[in-house]
Write a protein that holds these residues in place. Structure first.
Motif, PDB file in Angstrom:
ATOM      1  N   GLY A 260      12.886  25.782   3.289  1.00 40.62           N
ATOM      2  CA  GLY A 260      14.157  25.568   2.239  1.00 40.62           C
ATOM      3  C   GLY A 260      15.328  26.265   2.838  1.00 40.62           C
ATOM      4  O   GLY A 260      16.487  26.352   2.093  1.00 40.62           O
ATOM      5  N   HIS A 261      15.301  26.916   4.203  1.00 37.11           N
ATOM      6  CA  HIS A 261      16.474  27.526   4.594  1.00 37.11           C
ATOM      7  C   HIS A 261      17.503  26.480   4.979  1.00 37.11           C
ATOM      8  O   HIS A 261      18.899  26.810   4.878  1.00 37.11           O
ATOM      9  N   LEU A 262      17.296  25.288   5.310  1.00 35.03           N
ATOM     10  CA  LEU A 262      18.409  24.343   5.631  1.00 35.03           C
ATOM     11  C   LEU A 262      19.122  23.948   4.547  1.00 35.03           C
ATOM     12  O   LEU A 262      20.493  23.841   4.376  1.00 35.03           O
ATOM     13  N   GLU A 263      18.510  23.871   3.331  1.00 34.35           N
ATOM     14  CA  GLU A 263      19.075  23.488   1.977  1.00 34.35           C
ATOM     15  C   GLU A 263      19.674  24.691   1.233  1.00 34.35           C
ATOM     16  O   GLU A 263      20.833  24.544   0.887  1.00 34.35           O
ATOM     17  N   GLY A 264      18.732  25.695   1.246  1.00 31.15           N
ATOM     18  CA  GLY A 264      19.249  26.763   0.521  1.00 31.15           C
ATOM     19  C   GLY A 264      19.739  28.029   1.016  1.00 31.15           C
ATOM     20  O   GLY A 264      20.278  28.655   0.171  1.00 31.15           O
ATOM     21  N   PHE A 265      19.578  28.286   2.416  1.00 37.22           N
ATOM     22  CA  PHE A 265      20.149  29.400   2.961  1.00 37.22           C
ATOM     23  C   PHE A 265      21.472  29.426   3.245  1.00 37.22           C
ATOM     24  O   PHE A 265      22.245  29.365   4.410  1.00 37.22           O
ATOM     25  N   THR A 266      22.615  29.456   2.086  1.00 40.94           N
ATOM     26  CA  THR A 266      23.790  29.190   2.083  1.00 40.94           C
ATOM     27  C   THR A 266      24.641  30.117   1.543  1.00 40.94           C
ATOM     28  O   THR A 266      24.181  30.541   0.535  1.00 40.94           O
ATOM     29  N   ASP A 267      26.053  30.287   1.689  1.00 35.38           N
ATOM     30  CA  ASP A 267      26.971  31.106   1.032  1.00 35.38           C
ATOM     31  C   ASP A 267      28.201  30.140   0.699  1.00 35.38           C
ATOM     32  O   ASP A 267      28.630  29.387   1.479  1.00 35.38           O
ATOM     33  N   PRO A 268      28.831  30.070  -0.418  1.00 33.23           N
ATOM     34  CA  PRO A 268      29.902  29.285  -0.823  1.00 33.23           C
ATOM     35  C   PRO A 268      31.205  29.791  -0.049  1.00 33.23           C
ATOM     36  O   PRO A 268      31.286  30.916  -0.350  1.00 33.23           O
ATOM     37  N   LEU A 269      31.877  28.941   0.789  1.00 36.91           N
ATOM     38  CA  LEU A 269      33.058  29.570   1.480  1.00 36.91           C
ATOM     39  C   LEU A 269      34.324  28.700   1.080  1.00 36.91           C
ATOM     40  O   LEU A 269      34.174  27.531   1.299  1.00 36.91           O
ATOM     41  N   SER A 270      35.411  29.370   1.286  1.00 38.74           N
ATOM     42  CA  SER A 270      36.829  28.448   1.155  1.00 38.74           C
ATOM     43  C   SER A 270      37.627  28.954   2.439  1.00 38.74           C
ATOM     44  O   SER A 270      37.448  30.031   2.970  1.00 38.74           O
ATOM     45  N   ASP A 271      38.536  28.100   2.734  1.00 39.53           N
ATOM     46  CA  ASP A 271      39.544  28.318   3.872  1.00 39.53           C
ATOM     47  C   ASP A 271      40.854  28.828   3.198  1.00 39.53           C
ATOM     48  O   ASP A 271      41.269  27.845   2.250  1.00 39.53           O
ATOM     49  N   CYS A 272      41.764  29.570   3.718  1.00 30.68           N
ATOM     50  CA  CYS A 272      43.037  29.812   3.493  1.00 30.68           C
ATOM     51  C   CYS A 272      43.837  28.740   4.357  1.00 30.68           C
ATOM     52  O   CYS A 272      43.823  28.834   5.486  1.00 30.68           O
ATOM     53  N   LYS A 273      44.582  27.881   3.735  1.00 35.41           N
ATOM     54  CA  LYS A 273      45.405  26.992   4.447  1.00 35.41           C
ATOM     55  C   LYS A 273      46.827  27.767   5.136  1.00 35.41           C
ATOM     56  O   LYS A 273      47.165  27.062   6.038  1.00 35.41           O
ATOM     57  N   ASP A 274      46.919  28.946   4.660  1.00 36.47           N
ATOM     58  CA  ASP A 274      48.255  29.732   4.983  1.00 36.47           C
ATOM     59  C   ASP A 274      47.603  30.552   6.328  1.00 36.47           C
ATOM     60  O   ASP A 274      48.072  30.334   7.301  1.00 36.47           O
ATOM     61  N   CYS A 275      46.685  31.545   6.133  1.00 39.46           N
ATOM     62  CA  CYS A 275      46.380  32.194   7.353  1.00 39.46           C
ATOM     63  C   CYS A 275      45.077  31.872   8.006  1.00 39.46           C
ATOM     64  O   CYS A 275      44.736  32.555   9.024  1.00 39.46           O
ATOM     65  N   LYS A 276      44.316  30.698   7.734  1.00 46.03           N
ATOM     66  CA  LYS A 276      43.545  30.299   8.297  1.00 46.03           C
ATOM     67  C   LYS A 276      42.071  31.094   8.220  1.00 46.03           C
ATOM     68  O   LYS A 276      41.371  30.769   9.022  1.00 46.03           O
ATOM     69  N   ASN A 277      42.165  32.097   7.212  1.00 48.32           N
ATOM     70  CA  ASN A 277      40.682  32.842   7.386  1.00 48.32           C
ATOM     71  C   ASN A 277      39.856  31.850   6.380  1.00 48.32           C
ATOM     72  O   ASN A 277      40.359  31.237   5.529  1.00 48.32           O
TER      73      ASN A 277
END
Ligand code: ATP
Length: 422
Positions: A79-96
């Motif tokens: 189940g790690h391929l499907e479920g071992f995740t964190d929701p992430l976003s990218d900043c379009k200004d500082c690129k973090n």
């Protein structure tokens, strides 16, 4: 953080005394990576040995050392391929890139950010010379799966009857978004895990049993802690019931060890994905079934850090690590009061004798007061000082780290003295 200064002082001591160094420091270090120095690796090995002995001294627990890189299907099944995740976003200004907990970028405050996407925490690499999808493999994010896929190999080769357990110590890798508190949460870390296979109807009883057994072992290392049940919303996808043993770290109470009731999730999934039967045949009842699993899982680095936090004491005129004598990286320091040949010869003879049984350090330079302080800071439970009188009366001074009391003891009776003390 509740006690920032303890953490700062502890890390300074760890560095000065050879417990921990930042990884690849001459290149500026690498975020979240740490090296264990000479005393650190000794302490870590002592912890691993204590855990391993506590597990494998039992007739129904056996050991395993499985590979870090496993067949990629393992991670589909687990189940790690499907479920071992964190929701992430990218900043379009500082690129973090960051975990979206607020509506704007935590680095620059911009609200010009992408929608969150799931990011898998497993490290990827390629097996062999060609970097293509078919050669993609993962570094294991937990040691447990190596145990599950070997369940029948171990059971059959060792002719084990259920209930039995398989213990393993090894490295695991998680591309954590927020590694934190030095070795508490890192991307590469050690785990000590044990999977206990039980008949389904006995699994609740064994869950309680293993919780108590783990608490006993942590107590024997001198730790205090508390238990926290996972609420149903905190349960991992595979878990029927779980809880954490928590330690009060300098920042707050936090997870030290997890105890999980994994049901038959792992064995059933591996059966399904591999097409191979992973069932136990019970010779008494003449039936085959998929056992349930109770897991105990503790990070080696987290245990190391918890023990140092709990051992660190700042007293009026000294800093002392009150580590349990069984795990201290140096158990006895032999201190020759001067560099005179007779004295050094006698001290070396005592060192050679004690070294057969204990971790011994030898030091014959600097003032005796400074030498005691250094041994206090690295947690050495006993110092044995050899002085000029020792040549005449065949006695030495034994100093106790915790009470700082000094006792004159005949050289002949040192083995029995230490036998009682350890
Ligand atoms: P946390 O949420 O605190 O990162 P977890 O709940 O993801 O931990 P488990 O998957 O249950 O942890 O792993 C079992 C044990 O392995 C933990 O109790 C901890 O001691 C250790 N561990 C897990 N992740 C890390 C890490 N990134 N660094 C160091 N140790 C870890």
């Amino acid at each position: 953080m509740k006690n920032q200064s303890l953490m700062t002082k502890l890390l300074a001591l760890c560095r000065a005394r050879g417990f921990l160094f930042p990884s690849s420091e001459i290149y500026g270090g690498l975020n979240s990576c740490w090296d264990y120095g000479p005393l650190g690796v000794q302490l870590k090995n002592n912890l691993k040995r204590a855990w391993w002995t506590d597990m494998t001294k039992r007739r129904n627990i056996t050991g395993l050392d499985s590979s870090i890189i496993m067949h990629p299907k393992t991670w589909e099944a687990s189940g790690h391929l499907e479920g071992f995740t964190d929701p992430l976003s990218d900043c379009k200004d500082c690129k973090n890139r960051f975990r979206l907990e607020d509506s704007c970028c935590p680095h620059c405050g911009s609200s010009n950010i992408t929608k969150s996407r799931n990011f898998n925490l497993m490290f990827k690499t390629f097996m062999g010379p060609v970097e293509e999808d078919s050669s993609l493999v993962y570094l294991r994010p937990e040691t447990a799966q190596g145990i599950f896929v070997n369940f029948l190999n171990v059971q059959k080769s060792m002719r084990l009857k259920i209930p039995f357990g398989i213990a393993q110590i090894g490295k695991a890798f998680r591309n954590e978004i927020t590694p934190s508190h030095s070795i508490f949460r890192t991307r590469e870390f050690g785990q000590m895990e044990m999977q206990f296979f039980t008949p389904p109807e006995e699994s609740d009883k064994w869950f309680e049993y293993w919780r108590e057994e783990r608490e006993k072992q942590l107590l024997s290392l001198g730790l205090t802690f508390r238990w926290k049940d996972h609420s149903s919303k905190d349960l991992a996808h595979y878990s029927k019931k779980a809880g954490d043993i928590q330690f009060e770290f300098p920042w707050d109470w936090d997870e030290l060890e997890g105890i999980h009731h994994r049901g038959d999730y792992d064995l059933s999934r591996h059966q399904k994905f591999s097409g191979k039967k992973l069932q136990y045949f019970c010779p008494e009842k003449k039936i085959s079934y998929t056992p349930y699993v109770i897991e105990t899982s503790i990070g080696t680095g987290r245990l190391f850090l918890a023990l140092l936090c709990s051992a660190y004491k700042q007293e009026e005129e000294r800093v002392v690590l009150k580590l349990s004598p069984h795990i201290a990286p140096v158990q006895i320091a032999i201190l020759a009061l001067s560099k005179k040949t007779d004295l050094i010869d006698l001290s070396q003879k005592i060192r050679v004798d004690l070294e057969k049984k204990y971790f011994v350090d030898y030091d014959d330079s600097g003032s005796i007061g400074k030498r005691y302080r250094r041994q206090d800071e690295i947690g050495t439970p006993f110092c044995v000082t050899i002085d000029f009188e020792s040549l005449e009366d065949k006695k030495v001074t034994v100093r106790d780290r915790d009470t700082m009391k000094q006792e004159r003891i005949s050289i002949d009776s040192l083995p029995s003295f230490f036998l009682k003390s350890f």
